[in-house]
Design a protein around this motif. Structure first.
Motif, mmCIF file in Angstrom:
data_model
loop_
_atom_site.group_PDB
_atom_site.id
_atom_site.type_symbol
_atom_site.label_atom_id
_atom_site.label_comp_id
_atom_site.label_asym_id
_atom_site.label_seq_id
_atom_site.Cartn_x
_atom_site.Cartn_y
_atom_site.Cartn_z
ATOM 1 N N GLU A 34 27.894 -50.868 -62.279
ATOM 2 C CA GLU A 34 26.489 -50.456 -62.314
ATOM 3 C C GLU A 34 26.381 -49.053 -62.891
ATOM 4 N N ARG A 35 25.356 -48.831 -63.656
ATOM 5 C CA ARG A 35 25.101 -47.516 -64.251
ATOM 6 C C ARG A 35 23.808 -46.976 -63.650
ATOM 7 N N ALA A 36 23.836 -45.751 -63.136
ATOM 8 C CA ALA A 36 22.655 -45.120 -62.537
ATOM 9 C C ALA A 36 22.330 -43.855 -63.341
ATOM 10 N N PRO A 37 21.524 -43.997 -64.382
ATOM 11 C CA PRO A 37 21.262 -42.854 -65.262
ATOM 12 C C PRO A 37 20.224 -41.884 -64.708
ATOM 13 N N PRO A 38 20.319 -40.636 -65.113
ATOM 14 C CA PRO A 38 19.250 -39.675 -64.821
ATOM 15 C C PRO A 38 18.166 -39.845 -65.885
ATOM 16 N N GLY A 39 17.182 -38.979 -65.884
ATOM 17 C CA GLY A 39 16.243 -38.946 -66.996
ATOM 18 C C GLY A 39 17.008 -38.526 -68.242
ATOM 19 N N VAL A 40 16.868 -39.278 -69.314
ATOM 20 C CA VAL A 40 17.600 -39.017 -70.555
ATOM 21 C C VAL A 40 16.596 -38.803 -71.678
ATOM 22 N N GLN A 41 16.913 -37.885 -72.571
ATOM 23 C CA GLN A 41 16.031 -37.591 -73.707
ATOM 24 C C GLN A 41 16.045 -38.754 -74.703
ATOM 25 N N THR A 42 15.076 -39.665 -74.512
ATOM 26 C CA THR A 42 14.897 -40.807 -75.412
ATOM 27 C C THR A 42 13.407 -40.967 -75.688
ATOM 28 N N ASP A 43 13.072 -41.928 -76.529
ATOM 29 C CA ASP A 43 11.676 -42.241 -76.837
ATOM 30 C C ASP A 43 11.093 -43.262 -75.859
ATOM 31 N N LEU A 44 11.806 -43.592 -74.796
ATOM 32 C CA LEU A 44 11.344 -44.598 -73.850
ATOM 33 C C LEU A 44 9.993 -44.237 -73.243
ATOM 34 N N VAL A 79 26.595 -40.049 -63.749
ATOM 35 C CA VAL A 79 26.926 -38.774 -64.372
ATOM 36 C C VAL A 79 26.619 -37.655 -63.378
ATOM 37 N N GLU A 80 27.219 -36.507 -63.582
ATOM 38 C CA GLU A 80 27.033 -35.386 -62.653
ATOM 39 C C GLU A 80 25.570 -35.050 -62.440
ATOM 40 N N ARG A 81 24.788 -35.143 -63.489
ATOM 41 C CA ARG A 81 23.389 -34.729 -63.424
ATOM 42 C C ARG A 81 22.535 -35.600 -62.504
#
Length: 105
Positions: A34-44, A79-81
């Motif tokens: 499983e991947r638990a991403p933070p807010g990422v700079q994308t166009d989403l 990720v750490e963030r």
């Protein structure tokens, strides 16, 4: 979170599904990661691309790829963030982090 009223329950459902699938497939050769991403700079979402509070996409990809190379494989890629949020309940800081995130939006 107030700013993500539909995204938050979808992520919770996906997390629960990942846990269930991992359990059901534990005696097979299939790994459920499983991947638990933070807010990422994308166009989403509008405004995320240049938002300094979001993690730059290239940094996110590099960190995730490094975590995916670890042996034994991790069950969850964080990720750490994102750990301040993901581990808030374990630290006894859930109410504080939840309040902070909702005040920011």
């Amino acid at each position: 979170m107030r700013s993500a009223q539909t995204q938050t329950p979808q992520k919770a459902a996906l997390h629960n599904w990942s846990l269930s699938m991992r359990h059901q497939l534990k005696d097979t050769h299939v790994e459920v990661i499983e991947r638990a991403p933070p807010g990422v700079q994308t166009d989403l979402m509008p405004g995320q691309t240049d938002n300094p509070q979001m993690m730059p996409l290239d940094e996110y990809i590099a960190e995730v790829m490094g975590l995916l190379r670890q042996e034994p494989a991790l069950e969850e890629i964080c990720v750490e963030r994102v750990k301040f949020l993901r581990e808030a309940e374990q630290r006894g800081a859930f109410a504080q982090v939840f309040g902070m995130l909702n005040e920011a939006h």
